[in-house]
Design a protein around this motif. Sequence first.
Motif, PDB file in Angstrom:
ATOM      1  N   ARG A  90     -24.005  -4.961  45.440  1.00 53.39           N
ATOM      2  CA  ARG A  90     -24.309  -6.255  44.846  1.00 53.39           C
ATOM      3  C   ARG A  90     -23.931  -6.248  43.376  1.00 53.39           C
ATOM      4  O   ARG A  90     -23.979  -5.224  42.722  1.00 53.39           O
ATOM      5  CB  ARG A  90     -25.793  -6.560  44.990  1.00 53.39           C
ATOM      6  CG  ARG A  90     -26.180  -6.857  46.407  1.00 53.39           C
ATOM      7  CD  ARG A  90     -27.596  -7.323  46.464  1.00 53.39           C
ATOM      8  NE  ARG A  90     -28.493  -6.191  46.235  1.00 53.39           N
ATOM      9  CZ  ARG A  90     -29.794  -6.310  46.117  1.00 53.39           C
ATOM     10  NH1 ARG A  90     -30.360  -7.479  46.171  1.00 53.39           N
ATOM     11  NH2 ARG A  90     -30.552  -5.260  45.932  1.00 53.39           N
ATOM     12  N   ARG A  91     -23.592  -7.406  42.893  1.00 51.83           N
ATOM     13  CA  ARG A  91     -23.308  -7.526  41.472  1.00 51.83           C
ATOM     14  C   ARG A  91     -24.605  -7.438  40.698  1.00 51.83           C
ATOM     15  O   ARG A  91     -25.587  -8.043  41.075  1.00 51.83           O
ATOM     16  CB  ARG A  91     -22.663  -8.876  41.180  1.00 51.83           C
ATOM     17  CG  ARG A  91     -21.207  -8.894  41.398  1.00 51.83           C
ATOM     18  CD  ARG A  91     -20.671 -10.103  40.683  1.00 51.83           C
ATOM     19  NE  ARG A  91     -19.454 -10.527  41.323  1.00 51.83           N
ATOM     20  CZ  ARG A  91     -18.903 -11.684  41.126  1.00 51.83           C
ATOM     21  NH1 ARG A  91     -19.478 -12.561  40.334  1.00 51.83           N
ATOM     22  NH2 ARG A  91     -17.780 -12.006  41.710  1.00 51.83           N
ATOM     23  N   ARG A  92     -24.552  -6.671  39.610  1.00 52.16           N
ATOM     24  CA  ARG A  92     -25.722  -6.558  38.754  1.00 52.16           C
ATOM     25  C   ARG A  92     -25.369  -7.155  37.414  1.00 52.16           C
ATOM     26  O   ARG A  92     -24.331  -6.844  36.840  1.00 52.16           O
ATOM     27  CB  ARG A  92     -26.126  -5.102  38.602  1.00 52.16           C
ATOM     28  CG  ARG A  92     -26.463  -4.477  39.948  1.00 52.16           C
ATOM     29  CD  ARG A  92     -27.202  -3.236  39.763  1.00 52.16           C
ATOM     30  NE  ARG A  92     -28.510  -3.540  39.215  1.00 52.16           N
ATOM     31  CZ  ARG A  92     -29.496  -2.688  39.170  1.00 52.16           C
ATOM     32  NH1 ARG A  92     -29.327  -1.502  39.645  1.00 52.16           N
ATOM     33  NH2 ARG A  92     -30.653  -3.013  38.660  1.00 52.16           N
ATOM     34  N   PHE A  93     -26.260  -7.994  36.936  1.00 53.76           N
ATOM     35  CA  PHE A  93     -26.016  -8.634  35.656  1.00 53.76           C
ATOM     36  C   PHE A  93     -26.614  -7.843  34.497  1.00 53.76           C
ATOM     37  O   PHE A  93     -26.233  -8.029  33.358  1.00 53.76           O
ATOM     38  CB  PHE A  93     -26.589 -10.055  35.666  1.00 53.76           C
ATOM     39  CG  PHE A  93     -25.921 -10.918  36.705  1.00 53.76           C
ATOM     40  CD1 PHE A  93     -24.629 -11.346  36.525  1.00 53.76           C
ATOM     41  CD2 PHE A  93     -26.588 -11.268  37.865  1.00 53.76           C
ATOM     42  CE1 PHE A  93     -24.009 -12.127  37.487  1.00 53.76           C
ATOM     43  CE2 PHE A  93     -25.980 -12.044  38.822  1.00 53.76           C
ATOM     44  CZ  PHE A  93     -24.677 -12.486  38.642  1.00 53.76           C
ATOM     45  N   LEU A  94     -27.559  -6.956  34.810  1.00 55.96           N
ATOM     46  CA  LEU A  94     -28.165  -6.119  33.783  1.00 55.96           C
ATOM     47  C   LEU A  94     -27.390  -4.811  33.658  1.00 55.96           C
ATOM     48  O   LEU A  94     -26.835  -4.318  34.643  1.00 55.96           O
ATOM     49  CB  LEU A  94     -29.626  -5.819  34.132  1.00 55.96           C
ATOM     50  CG  LEU A  94     -30.553  -7.021  34.169  1.00 55.96           C
ATOM     51  CD1 LEU A  94     -31.916  -6.594  34.660  1.00 55.96           C
ATOM     52  CD2 LEU A  94     -30.675  -7.646  32.790  1.00 55.96           C
ATOM     53  N   PRO A  95     -27.331  -4.228  32.474  1.00 57.33           N
ATOM     54  CA  PRO A  95     -26.624  -2.940  32.343  1.00 57.33           C
ATOM     55  C   PRO A  95     -27.372  -1.833  33.074  1.00 57.33           C
ATOM     56  O   PRO A  95     -28.590  -1.844  33.166  1.00 57.33           O
ATOM     57  CB  PRO A  95     -26.612  -2.699  30.825  1.00 57.33           C
ATOM     58  CG  PRO A  95     -27.738  -3.521  30.301  1.00 57.33           C
ATOM     59  CD  PRO A  95     -27.875  -4.705  31.213  1.00 57.33           C
ATOM     60  N   GLU A  96     -26.618  -0.874  33.605  1.00 57.13           N
ATOM     61  CA  GLU A  96     -27.220   0.255  34.319  1.00 57.13           C
ATOM     62  C   GLU A  96     -27.231   1.476  33.408  1.00 57.13           C
ATOM     63  O   GLU A  96     -26.363   1.642  32.552  1.00 57.13           O
ATOM     64  CB  GLU A  96     -26.407   0.571  35.573  1.00 57.13           C
ATOM     65  CG  GLU A  96     -26.496  -0.513  36.618  1.00 57.13           C
ATOM     66  CD  GLU A  96     -25.804  -0.108  37.892  1.00 57.13           C
ATOM     67  OE1 GLU A  96     -25.716   1.105  38.156  1.00 57.13           O
ATOM     68  OE2 GLU A  96     -25.361  -0.999  38.613  1.00 57.13           O
ATOM     69  N   TRP A  97     -28.243   2.315  33.581  1.00 55.47           N
ATOM     70  CA  TRP A  97     -28.332   3.556  32.814  1.00 55.47           C
ATOM     71  C   TRP A  97     -29.004   4.598  33.666  1.00 55.47           C
ATOM     72  O   TRP A  97     -29.679   4.293  34.644  1.00 55.47           O
ATOM     73  CB  TRP A  97     -29.094   3.333  31.507  1.00 55.47           C
ATOM     74  CG  TRP A  97     -30.547   3.044  31.711  1.00 55.47           C
ATOM     75  CD1 TRP A  97     -31.546   3.955  31.812  1.00 55.47           C
ATOM     76  CD2 TRP A  97     -31.150   1.774  31.878  1.00 55.47           C
ATOM     77  NE1 TRP A  97     -32.739   3.332  32.015  1.00 55.47           N
ATOM     78  CE2 TRP A  97     -32.526   1.979  32.060  1.00 55.47           C
ATOM     79  CE3 TRP A  97     -30.668   0.463  31.876  1.00 55.47           C
ATOM     80  CZ2 TRP A  97     -33.412   0.941  32.260  1.00 55.47           C
ATOM     81  CZ3 TRP A  97     -31.554  -0.566  32.066  1.00 55.47           C
ATOM     82  CH2 TRP A  97     -32.915  -0.329  32.249  1.00 55.47           C
ATOM     83  N   PRO A 101     -31.863   6.954  34.108  1.00 56.06           N
ATOM     84  CA  PRO A 101     -33.199   7.122  33.519  1.00 56.06           C
ATOM     85  C   PRO A 101     -33.468   8.542  33.034  1.00 56.06           C
ATOM     86  O   PRO A 101     -34.179   8.743  32.049  1.00 56.06           O
ATOM     87  CB  PRO A 101     -34.155   6.737  34.642  1.00 56.06           C
ATOM     88  CG  PRO A 101     -33.358   6.363  35.812  1.00 56.06           C
ATOM     89  CD  PRO A 101     -31.911   6.525  35.476  1.00 56.06           C
ATOM     90  N   GLU A 102     -32.895   9.530  33.720  1.00 54.33           N
ATOM     91  CA  GLU A 102     -33.145  10.915  33.316  1.00 54.33           C
ATOM     92  C   GLU A 102     -32.480  11.210  31.973  1.00 54.33           C
ATOM     93  O   GLU A 102     -33.083  11.824  31.091  1.00 54.33           O
ATOM     94  CB  GLU A 102     -32.607  11.862  34.400  1.00 54.33           C
ATOM     95  CG  GLU A 102     -33.021  13.298  34.231  1.00 54.33           C
ATOM     96  CD  GLU A 102     -34.520  13.505  34.339  1.00 54.33           C
ATOM     97  OE1 GLU A 102     -35.004  14.452  33.699  1.00 54.33           O
ATOM     98  OE2 GLU A 102     -35.198  12.735  35.029  1.00 54.33           O
ATOM     99  N   ALA A 103     -31.237  10.760  31.818  1.00 55.19           N
ATOM    100  CA  ALA A 103     -30.539  10.979  30.544  1.00 55.19           C
ATOM    101  C   ALA A 103     -31.231  10.219  29.420  1.00 55.19           C
ATOM    102  O   ALA A 103     -31.384  10.731  28.304  1.00 55.19           O
ATOM    103  CB  ALA A 103     -29.083  10.545  30.674  1.00 55.19           C
ATOM    104  N   PHE A 104     -31.672   8.994  29.720  1.00 57.57           N
ATOM    105  CA  PHE A 104     -32.369   8.204  28.698  1.00 57.57           C
ATOM    106  C   PHE A 104     -33.690   8.871  28.323  1.00 57.57           C
ATOM    107  O   PHE A 104     -34.075   8.902  27.161  1.00 57.57           O
ATOM    108  CB  PHE A 104     -32.601   6.786  29.222  1.00 57.57           C
ATOM    109  CG  PHE A 104     -33.152   5.856  28.188  1.00 57.57           C
ATOM    110  CD1 PHE A 104     -32.362   5.395  27.158  1.00 57.57           C
ATOM    111  CD2 PHE A 104     -34.476   5.455  28.243  1.00 57.57           C
ATOM    112  CE1 PHE A 104     -32.871   4.544  26.205  1.00 57.57           C
ATOM    113  CE2 PHE A 104     -34.998   4.608  27.289  1.00 57.57           C
ATOM    114  CZ  PHE A 104     -34.195   4.144  26.268  1.00 57.57           C
ATOM    115  N   GLY A 105     -34.382   9.429  29.306  1.00 64.34           N
ATOM    116  CA  GLY A 105     -35.638  10.125  29.023  1.00 64.34           C
ATOM    117  C   GLY A 105     -35.419  11.359  28.169  1.00 64.34           C
ATOM    118  O   GLY A 105     -36.199  11.638  27.255  1.00 64.34           O
ATOM    119  N   ARG A 106     -34.336  12.119  28.467  1.00 66.32           N
ATOM    120  CA  ARG A 106     -34.040  13.301  27.646  1.00 66.32           C
ATOM    121  C   ARG A 106     -33.713  12.912  26.215  1.00 66.32           C
ATOM    122  O   ARG A 106     -34.149  13.564  25.261  1.00 66.32           O
ATOM    123  CB  ARG A 106     -32.878  14.081  28.266  1.00 66.32           C
ATOM    124  CG  ARG A 106     -33.260  14.901  29.478  1.00 66.32           C
ATOM    125  CD  ARG A 106     -32.199  15.920  29.812  1.00 66.32           C
ATOM    126  NE  ARG A 106     -30.924  15.292  30.115  1.00 66.32           N
ATOM    127  CZ  ARG A 106     -30.520  14.935  31.321  1.00 66.32           C
ATOM    128  NH1 ARG A 106     -31.303  15.161  32.361  1.00 66.32           N
ATOM    129  NH2 ARG A 106     -29.348  14.384  31.507  1.00 66.32           N
TER     130      ARG A 106
END
Length: 199
Positions: A33-40, A42-47
Amino acid sequence: MVPEREGGRERGPAGATATPRRTLRLDQPRPPRRRFLPEWDPEAFGRLSERIARFLGTGRFIVWMTVVIVLWVLWNIAAPAALRFDQYPFIFLTLMLSLQASYAAPLILLAQNRQDDRDRVNLEQDRKQNERSIADTEYLTREVAALRTGLGEVATRDWIRSELQDLLKELEERHRRDGRVVFPAERADHPGGRDAEDR
C-alpha cells in the motif's frame, strides 16, 4: 443467458458493460500500500535517541552549551549593531533553548523506555536463572540426603574391624573358660604372632 466476456469486461444480457471485479487471491502477497507518512527503522531511531540522551547527560554537553550561550550573549552585546542578530532580551536564544529542550525531553524519555525494556528482560532472565538454581540446589540436597542415608547402611572398614575384634574377644573368653588355647601362634614364644607368619 451467460454473460459474454469482452477484453476483461463482462457484457451483460442487454449489452451493458460492467467494471472487472478484482478477486482476492490467497496464494499471492498483497501489493504494497502507498504510505503517505515517512518510514523509519524504530530500532535505529531508538539507538540514535539513546546516543543523544547519553550525550545530553554528560559534562561535555553542559560545557559546550555554556560556551555557545556565552559566545551568543557576548556577540550580541559587543558586536557592531549591524552584525547583531539577537538584541538584548535574547528572544531568539530563548527560542533555541526551548526548541532544544522540547526535543531533548522526548529523546530522554524514549531512551529511558528502552532501558526499562532491557531491565525488564534482564530481570526476567535473572528470575528464571534463580528458579533454575533453586531447583538444582534442591535436587542436589535430596541427592546428598539419599547418599547419607545409603552410606549409613554401608559397613565401613572400622565397623568391620571392631566387629571382628569383638568376635575374637568372645572366642578367647569362651576358650579360656574351657581351658583351651585358641590360637597357638599367638603365644609368648612366637612374638610376631599370626600376622607375622602371614606376611
